[in-house]
Design a protein around this motif. Structure first.
Motif, PDB file in Angstrom:
ATOM      1  N   SER A 124       0.833  -1.203   0.000  1.00 61.79           N
ATOM      2  CA  SER A 124       0.000   0.000   0.000  1.00 61.79           C
ATOM      3  C   SER A 124       0.867   1.253   0.000  1.00 61.79           C
ATOM      4  CB  SER A 124      -0.947   0.002   1.196  1.00 61.79           C
ATOM      5  OG  SER A 124      -0.226  -0.031   2.400  1.00 61.79           O
ATOM      6  N   GLN A 125       0.235   2.335  -0.448  1.00 59.10           N
ATOM      7  CA  GLN A 125       0.909   3.640  -0.490  1.00 59.10           C
ATOM      8  C   GLN A 125      -0.100   4.679  -0.037  1.00 59.10           C
ATOM      9  OE1 GLN A 125       1.621   5.350  -4.377  1.00 59.10           O
ATOM     10  NE2 GLN A 125       3.545   6.219  -3.692  1.00 59.10           N
ATOM     11  N   LYS A 126       0.258   5.458   0.959  1.00 58.19           N
ATOM     12  CA  LYS A 126      -0.625   6.500   1.456  1.00 58.19           C
ATOM     13  C   LYS A 126      -0.486   7.726   0.560  1.00 58.19           C
ATOM     14  CE  LYS A 126      -1.978   9.012   5.527  1.00 58.19           C
ATOM     15  NZ  LYS A 126      -1.769   9.265   6.933  1.00 58.19           N
ATOM     16  N   GLY A 127      -1.614   8.206   0.104  1.00 56.14           N
ATOM     17  CA  GLY A 127      -1.616   9.386  -0.749  1.00 56.14           C
ATOM     18  C   GLY A 127      -2.036  10.618   0.019  1.00 56.14           C
ATOM     19  N   LYS A 128      -2.179  11.717  -0.683  1.00 60.82           N
ATOM     20  CA  LYS A 128      -2.629  12.958  -0.058  1.00 60.82           C
ATOM     21  C   LYS A 128      -4.144  12.981  -0.075  1.00 60.82           C
ATOM     22  CE  LYS A 128       1.486  15.337  -1.538  1.00 60.82           C
ATOM     23  NZ  LYS A 128       2.102  16.167  -2.524  1.00 60.82           N
ATOM     24  N   LYS A 173      -7.172   8.811  -0.652  1.00 65.59           N
ATOM     25  CA  LYS A 173      -6.233   8.768  -1.762  1.00 65.59           C
ATOM     26  C   LYS A 173      -5.214   7.640  -1.675  1.00 65.59           C
ATOM     27  CE  LYS A 173      -7.682  12.510  -3.853  1.00 65.59           C
ATOM     28  NZ  LYS A 173      -8.222  12.535  -5.167  1.00 65.59           N
ATOM     29  N   SER A 174      -5.341   6.748  -0.726  1.00 70.46           N
ATOM     30  CA  SER A 174      -4.367   5.661  -0.627  1.00 70.46           C
ATOM     31  C   SER A 174      -4.692   4.572  -1.651  1.00 70.46           C
ATOM     32  CB  SER A 174      -4.332   5.079   0.781  1.00 70.46           C
ATOM     33  OG  SER A 174      -5.564   4.488   1.086  1.00 70.46           O
ATOM     34  N   VAL A 175      -3.681   3.864  -2.088  1.00 69.59           N
ATOM     35  CA  VAL A 175      -3.846   2.762  -3.041  1.00 69.59           C
ATOM     36  C   VAL A 175      -3.211   1.511  -2.437  1.00 69.59           C
ATOM     37  CG1 VAL A 175      -3.934   4.210  -5.098  1.00 69.59           C
ATOM     38  CG2 VAL A 175      -1.741   3.374  -4.295  1.00 69.59           C
ATOM     39  N   SER A 176      -3.726   0.357  -2.838  1.00 72.19           N
ATOM     40  CA  SER A 176      -3.148  -0.896  -2.354  1.00 72.19           C
ATOM     41  C   SER A 176      -3.349  -1.981  -3.393  1.00 72.19           C
ATOM     42  CB  SER A 176      -3.778  -1.310  -1.023  1.00 72.19           C
ATOM     43  OG  SER A 176      -5.146  -1.582  -1.200  1.00 72.19           O
ATOM     44  N   PHE A 216       0.045   3.207  -8.579  1.00 73.29           N
ATOM     45  CA  PHE A 216       1.015   3.755  -7.643  1.00 73.29           C
ATOM     46  C   PHE A 216       1.758   4.966  -8.190  1.00 73.29           C
ATOM     47  CE2 PHE A 216       0.086  -0.292  -5.843  1.00 73.29           C
ATOM     48  CZ  PHE A 216       0.295  -0.140  -4.486  1.00 73.29           C
ATOM     49  N   LYS A 230       2.540   8.718  -8.962  1.00 78.35           N
ATOM     50  CA  LYS A 230       2.168   9.948  -8.246  1.00 78.35           C
ATOM     51  C   LYS A 230       1.736  11.008  -9.218  1.00 78.35           C
ATOM     52  CE  LYS A 230       4.921   9.273  -4.198  1.00 78.35           C
ATOM     53  NZ  LYS A 230       5.880   9.827  -3.311  1.00 78.35           N
TER      54      LYS A 230
END
Length: 67
Positions: free
Chosen positions: A30-34, A38-41, A65, A67
């Motif tokens: 996973s990646q936490k977004g703004k 907005k996070s993706v996994s 993923f 940006k």
């Protein structure tokens, strides 16, 4: 996508399921977004070399993923 072993250049077996022993949910990347939502996994998959046993992890949804 054809995956080639980095160790011996043999074509790898793809789409193998990845699980942690004792936990059937597997590994999640996973990646936490703004922002709030907005996070993706994505669930990790593995490819295995039938020649030397090398294992590589990958995800199919890698474009999410960016940006």
């Amino acid at each position: 996508m054809k995956r080639i072993c980095h160790q011996c250049q043999t074509e790898m077996i793809t789409d193998c399921k990845v699980t942690v022993e004792g936990d059937f949910s597997g590994i999640k990347i996973s990646q936490k977004g703004k922002g709030l939502f907005k996070s993706v996994s994505a669930k990790a998959k593995a490819s295995v070399c039938p020649n030397c046993g090398y294992v590589a992890f990958y995800i199919d949804e890698y474009k999410k993923f960016n940006k």
